[in-house]
Each structure stands twice: as C-alpha cells, then as structure tokens.
Motif scaffolding. Structure first.
Motif, mmCIF file in Angstrom:
data_model
loop_
_atom_site.group_PDB
_atom_site.id
_atom_site.type_symbol
_atom_site.label_atom_id
_atom_site.label_comp_id
_atom_site.label_asym_id
_atom_site.label_seq_id
_atom_site.Cartn_x
_atom_site.Cartn_y
_atom_site.Cartn_z
ATOM 1 N N ALA A 13 -8.176 11.864 -5.135
ATOM 2 C CA ALA A 13 -7.993 10.835 -6.171
ATOM 3 C C ALA A 13 -8.030 9.444 -5.546
ATOM 4 N N ARG A 14 -7.439 9.322 -4.370
ATOM 5 C CA ARG A 14 -7.433 8.019 -3.697
ATOM 6 C C ARG A 14 -8.810 7.669 -3.156
ATOM 7 N N LEU A 45 0.835 -1.207 0.000
ATOM 8 C CA LEU A 45 0.000 0.000 0.000
ATOM 9 C C LEU A 45 0.870 1.258 0.000
ATOM 10 N N GLN A 46 1.875 1.255 0.863
ATOM 11 C CA GLN A 46 2.720 2.448 0.970
ATOM 12 C C GLN A 46 3.576 2.653 -0.274
ATOM 13 N N SER A 69 2.632 1.867 -3.295
ATOM 14 C CA SER A 69 1.820 2.110 -4.485
ATOM 15 C C SER A 69 1.726 3.615 -4.736
ATOM 16 N N SER A 70 1.916 3.969 -5.982
ATOM 17 C CA SER A 70 1.862 5.396 -6.307
ATOM 18 C C SER A 70 0.429 5.764 -6.654
ATOM 19 N N GLY A 71 0.001 6.880 -6.165
ATOM 20 C CA GLY A 71 -1.349 7.348 -6.502
ATOM 21 C C GLY A 71 -1.319 8.120 -7.800
ATOM 22 N N ASP A 72 -2.410 8.793 -8.073
ATOM 23 C CA ASP A 72 -2.438 9.653 -9.249
ATOM 24 C C ASP A 72 -1.408 10.764 -9.072
ATOM 25 N N THR A 73 -0.651 11.033 -10.101
ATOM 26 C CA THR A 73 0.311 12.121 -9.988
ATOM 27 C C THR A 73 -0.382 13.450 -10.273
ATOM 28 N N PHE A 74 0.052 14.459 -9.570
ATOM 29 C CA PHE A 74 -0.522 15.787 -9.743
ATOM 30 C C PHE A 74 0.222 16.451 -10.896
ATOM 31 N N HIS A 109 -4.658 -0.361 -5.675
ATOM 32 C CA HIS A 109 -5.653 0.714 -5.666
ATOM 33 C C HIS A 109 -7.046 0.208 -6.000
ATOM 34 N N ASN A 124 -10.735 8.293 -9.450
ATOM 35 C CA ASN A 124 -10.522 8.784 -10.816
ATOM 36 C C ASN A 124 -10.143 10.261 -10.826
ATOM 37 N N ARG A 125 -9.364 10.604 -11.838
ATOM 38 C CA ARG A 125 -8.748 11.921 -11.921
ATOM 39 C C ARG A 125 -9.782 13.046 -12.104
ATOM 40 N N SER A 138 -3.386 18.791 -14.553
ATOM 41 C CA SER A 138 -4.375 18.780 -13.465
ATOM 42 C C SER A 138 -4.355 20.106 -12.702
ATOM 43 N N LEU A 166 -6.872 4.112 5.881
ATOM 44 C CA LEU A 166 -5.729 3.631 5.095
ATOM 45 C C LEU A 166 -5.160 4.757 4.233
ATOM 46 N N TYR A 201 -8.185 4.883 -13.766
ATOM 47 C CA TYR A 201 -7.598 5.532 -12.602
ATOM 48 C C TYR A 201 -6.068 5.583 -12.674
ATOM 49 N N GLY A 202 -5.577 6.791 -12.594
ATOM 50 C CA GLY A 202 -4.136 6.983 -12.528
ATOM 51 C C GLY A 202 -3.413 6.723 -13.836
ATOM 52 N N LEU A 258 -8.191 -1.313 -2.844
ATOM 53 C CA LEU A 258 -8.484 -0.237 -1.884
ATOM 54 C C LEU A 258 -9.855 0.385 -2.175
ATOM 55 N N PHE A 286 -5.525 17.011 -3.940
ATOM 56 C CA PHE A 286 -5.789 16.235 -5.163
ATOM 57 C C PHE A 286 -5.473 14.748 -4.929
ATOM 58 N N LEU A 314 -1.105 6.168 3.318
ATOM 59 C CA LEU A 314 -0.726 6.825 2.064
ATOM 60 C C LEU A 314 -0.335 8.288 2.273
ATOM 61 N N ILE A 337 -7.695 22.425 -12.543
ATOM 62 C CA ILE A 337 -8.333 22.782 -11.265
ATOM 63 C C ILE A 337 -8.454 24.305 -11.150
#
Lengths: 95, 191
Positions: B43-44, A50-51, A53-58, B120, B48-49, A62, B134, B106-107, B123, B39, B139, A66
């Motif tokens: 997103a998490r 989990l730690q 794993s990369s999330g969506d990049t900003f 993900h 979705n973005r 984006s 979590l 997603y992502g 999750l 963000f 994260l 925004i």
C-alpha cells in the motif's frame, strides 16, 4: 560547502541514531549556528512526521478480499480465522 | 531477540515444508503472519488499496507456486518482500505506461489526519530509489541490513539512499515543516 561528516551527523541526528552525549553536543553546536539548527530541526521533523503517519489499515474487508483473490487465481488457502458474519454471503430465506 | 528469530525461522521452515507437500493450512498460516505486513508495504509502495490487495494476493500465490523449490534458509521474509517489491515495481511501470493519476483515495482520507495524507502524497512523489528505503526503514522499521537485503544493495548504499530520500521528502514537505521555526529559535540563540 559543508563536508560529508557534517551531513552524516545531521542524518544520524534526524534518525535518532546518535549516542546521547553526541546528540546533546549537536544541539549545543546548533545553538550558535542557525543553518545547522534549521537542518537538524527540519530533518528530524521529517523523520518524525513520516514515522507518525499511519498507512492504510489492514481491514477485515481487505483480509477477506485478498483471500478471495488468492482463491480466484487457483490458490488453495485455508484461512486460520473464520470470516466474520457481516462478511459472509447470506442466501435469501426460502419461502 | 535471537531466540524469537530462531523460533520464527523454525516455524517458517515447517510451514514451507508443509506448503510444498500441498497442505492448504500452511499458506493460510503464512498469510496470517505476513499478510498485514505485505499489505502495508505494498500500500505504501503503490499508494492505493486496490492495487495493494492485488499485489498482496499475487505475492502469496507466488509463494505457493515456488514453495517446492524454495530453500527455507531463514531468509524467507526477505524473499517474501522481494516478491512483493517486484510486483509493486511491475504495477508502477504499468501505471506509468497507462499514465494513471495517483489514487487520491489512498488510505481513505477521512480516516487519516491531514498530516498523514500530505506525508504519504509527498512520499509517493519521490523516485522509487528514495521511496523504498524510507518505506522499509522508517515505516516498516527494518534494520539497515534487512532493508539492504530486500533491495539487494549494500548497507552503505541503502543508508545513502535513505538519507537522500529523507532530504528529498523534507524539501517536499517544506511549508508543512514551517511550524518548526520556533523550535529552531530554541535551538539557535542567534535566530
């Protein structure tokens, strides 16, 4: 039926929240206990996965989208950084 | 670091005061500091973005609208994340009502490893009460106290949800974690 302390120790081990000595003691205990070993290993793997794993990049896109949404809904916002050239709207050349 | 926290809190107070006075630079400064964190969090939570960008924009608009009444008492970050959280919950409810499928883009799968995508997806399948701790603790690296403040629950309740969430995620990742079998053998001589 395992008691609450048993589960709590595994949780703390998984999150690397145990003091070093206790961490080693848990691993020693797991040496002779396959069930404990399985719990400790899979829980720690879960937290690590989990730690890591990369999330969506900003992205710059984006960031700008925004800002545009904030403007469009009436928000008076002054971005600190100028929009990069490739995201700026270019008028066609006048003839 | 207490000094850093104090500086951050002081800066927030100045921005919020300027924001209340209608200074457009102030919202820009706040967005600069917190935009990425909000963000990533949305997103998490949403998976979705597009929704995350929408929720992030709305979060900062709410900061702007409520700036006049906001008490800058050092809890700004908690307040900000609470706004984002409420917006995420509203969006998740809308998705549920409309029965929208989870966004598989997603992502950008191509950007991420298969493991990341699987983690993900797992999750996003967890109930919200497990997913939130979590996301915040594992994260976003919030302390248990800060995460509990955002979720408006006690620290023991937060920890309980966090640990149950990790177990639920472990169960969902079951086959993926099979690779750990031989590490278990190293831990257990009887295996």
């Amino acid at each position: 039926m395992k008691n609450e302390t048993y589960h709590k120790l595994i949780d703390l081990y998984a999150g690397r929240e145990l003091p070093e000595g206790l961490d080693e003691a848990m691993e020693m205990a797991a040496f002779n206990d396959p069930e404990l070993s399985h719990e400790m290993t899979t829980m720690r793997k879960t937290v690590d996965a989990l730690q890591a794993s990369s999330g969506d990049t900003f992205t710059e896109e984006s960031y700008q989208r925004i800002l545009m949404k904030i403007y469009a809904r009436g928000g008076n916002i002054m971005p600190q950084a100028p929009a990069p050239a490739h995201l700026q709207y270019h008028l066609p050349m006048q003839g | 670091m207490p000094n850093e926290d104090a500086k951050e809190s002081l800066a927030e107070k100045k921005w919020l005061a300027r924001l209340a006075a209608g200074d457009a630079d102030a919202l820009g400064a706040i967005y600069e500091v917190y935009g990425e964190r909000i963000f990533r969090y949305t997103a998490r939570m949403l998976g979705n973005r597009t929704d995350a960008e929408d929720a992030t924009a709305e979060t900062f608009l709410r900061v702007l609208r409520q700036s006049a009444t906001l008490r800058a008492d050092g809890a700004f970050r908690t307040w900000l994340f609470r706004i984002a959280r409420n917006l995420c919950i509203d969006k998740l409810r809308q998705h549920k009502l409309l029965e929208l499928p989870p966004d598989m883009q997603y992502g950008g799968s191509e950007e991420k490893s298969a493991l990341s995508v699987t983690v993900h997806q797992a999750l996003n399948q967890l109930p919200l009460e497990y997913r939130e701790p979590l996301v915040l603790c594992d994260l976003e690296e919030y302390s248990a106290k800060d995460a509990a403040d955002v979720l408006n629950i006690s620290v023991p309740a937060l920890k309980s949800r966090l640990y149950r969430g990790r177990r639920a995620l472990r169960d969902k990742l079951g086959s993926l974690l099979e690779g750990s079998k031989h590490e278990e053998r190293n831990l257990s001589q009887t295996d």
